[in-house]
Design an enzyme around this catalytic site. Structure first.
Site, mmCIF file in Angstrom:
data_model
loop_
_atom_site.group_PDB
_atom_site.id
_atom_site.type_symbol
_atom_site.label_atom_id
_atom_site.label_comp_id
_atom_site.label_asym_id
_atom_site.label_seq_id
_atom_site.Cartn_x
_atom_site.Cartn_y
_atom_site.Cartn_z
ATOM 1 N N ASP A 158 19.459 -18.146 30.309
ATOM 2 C CA ASP A 158 18.023 -18.239 30.498
ATOM 3 C C ASP A 158 17.305 -16.683 30.327
ATOM 4 O OD1 ASP A 158 15.617 -19.813 31.002
ATOM 5 O OD2 ASP A 158 15.759 -19.596 33.007
ATOM 6 N N LYS A 160 14.681 -14.250 29.411
ATOM 7 C CA LYS A 160 13.152 -14.198 29.047
ATOM 8 C C LYS A 160 12.256 -13.431 29.942
ATOM 9 C CE LYS A 160 12.214 -18.351 31.789
ATOM 10 N NZ LYS A 160 11.826 -19.866 31.934
ATOM 11 N N ASN A 163 12.020 -13.627 33.659
ATOM 12 C CA ASN A 163 13.267 -13.694 34.503
ATOM 13 C C ASN A 163 13.772 -12.339 34.675
ATOM 14 O OD1 ASN A 163 13.122 -16.410 35.194
ATOM 15 N ND2 ASN A 163 14.787 -16.966 33.662
ATOM 16 N N ASP A 176 16.887 -15.035 38.772
ATOM 17 C CA ASP A 176 16.647 -16.556 38.617
ATOM 18 C C ASP A 176 18.041 -16.780 37.667
ATOM 19 O OD1 ASP A 176 16.361 -19.240 38.363
ATOM 20 O OD2 ASP A 176 14.360 -18.862 37.754
ATOM 21 N N THR A 195 14.466 -21.860 27.283
ATOM 22 C CA THR A 195 13.239 -21.692 26.890
ATOM 23 C C THR A 195 12.907 -21.825 25.351
ATOM 24 O OG1 THR A 195 12.602 -20.211 28.850
ATOM 25 C CG2 THR A 195 10.990 -20.182 26.811
#
Length: 302
Positions: A158, A160, A163, A176, A195
């Site tokens: 994840d 991005k 985060n 996260d 995402t």
């Protein structure tokens, strides 16, 4: 959120809370030992509040409040358990860590590092794009954080700007870990998650992914930090997915970027995960790339 609602929240927490993780050495703390100050943000499964230890003025934490009913209804229980395990067990300067955790009948409370610099996303939104040396520093921090996760058999999944958090002097930490998964080197994770702008070809094709999926996302991130937009972006999501599967990144002529930086991006955005940069030696492979020639890795680690 008003001061009164924060007080009500605190009273409800304190009345029925149970400690499930405590990083203290000398003094075991209760949730009533923390004062709630303000809201930092809201996510899909709860909110994050700023709080302060009552006995240590100026010692701040980010309190993540997770609704149990919500994570069960959305099949997020496994992800929440994994997040708690990662936050409490992994110690690395480039990963947000868990200091305390409490629960009531309805909610779970994680107290983590408060990162005063906020989200990288907000800085990117304000600056539009970063200089190459700034980007290199941010990416170097993330390589060390992701490398540590991979060494402990976790894939992050994840990456991005939202985060990625900054402390008060600009060091970067990953946060996260809700989508992180424990994964042996030979295993593949089959879940479709992440995402849209950062999804890899193997996820879109439902072929399963391993740790190289994080290096794909890092390639997307380098491009976005330098250019201001992800390389395959389109307002039409299906068109963007086609771009991810079939197009190569295009570098604008009006933005200065070294050939070494472009080379790393292209190697990370290799569509075949078995040929992607990092597949052989993971983070060590990235650290040895020409873009990081003469980069002070040992100083950063210390």
């Amino acid at each position: 959120i008003t001061v009164d609602s924060l007080k009500n929240t605190a009273e409800n927490i304190n009345n029925s809370s149970k400690t499930i993780f405590d990083n203290s050495i000398n003094k075991k703390l209760k949730i009533s030992d923390f004062e709630l100050l303000k809201t930092l943000g809201k996510g899909a499964h709860g909110k994050v509040l700023l709080c302060e230890r009552r006995d240590v003025p100026g010692k701040y934490y980010a309190m993540k409040i997770i609704n149990k009913k919500h994570i069960i209804e959305n099949n997020q229980l496994e992800h929440t358990i994994a997040e708690k395990k990662i936050l409490s067990s992994l110690k690395n300067s480039f990963l947000v860590k868990l200091d305390y955790a409490f629960q009531t009948d309805n909610k779970i409370y994680f107290l983590m590092d408060f990162m005063k610099g906020g989200e990288l996303f907000q800085h990117l939104k304000k600056k539009k794009r970063f200089l190459e040396n700034e980007t290199k520093f941010i990416i170097a921090c993330l390589i060390l954080g992701l490398g540590h996760l991979h060494n402990k058999s976790y894939v992050y999944r994840d990456l991005k700007p939202e985060n990625i958090l900054l402390d008060d002097i600009g060091y970067v930490k990953l946060s996260d870990f809700g989508l992180a998964k424990e994964l042996n080197k030979e295993e593949l994770a089959k879940t479709f998650c992440g995402t849209p702008e950062y999804l890899s070809p193997e996820i879109l094709l439902n072929k399963g992914c391993n740790r190289t999926v994080d290096w794909w996302a890092l390639g997307i991130l380098i491009f976005e930090l330098m250019i201001g937009i992800p390389p395959f972006y389109s307002k039409n999501v299906q068109e963007m997915y086609q771009n991810i599967l079939f197009r190569q990144p295009s570098f604008p002529n009006n933005i200065s970027m070294s050939n070494e930086c472009k080379d790393l991006i292209l190697k990370l955005l290799e569509k075949n995960p078995e040929k992607r940069f990092g597949v052989d030696a993971d983070s060590l492979e990235l650290m040895s790339h020409e873009w990081f020639k003469d980069f002070p890795w040992s100083s950063l680690m210390h």
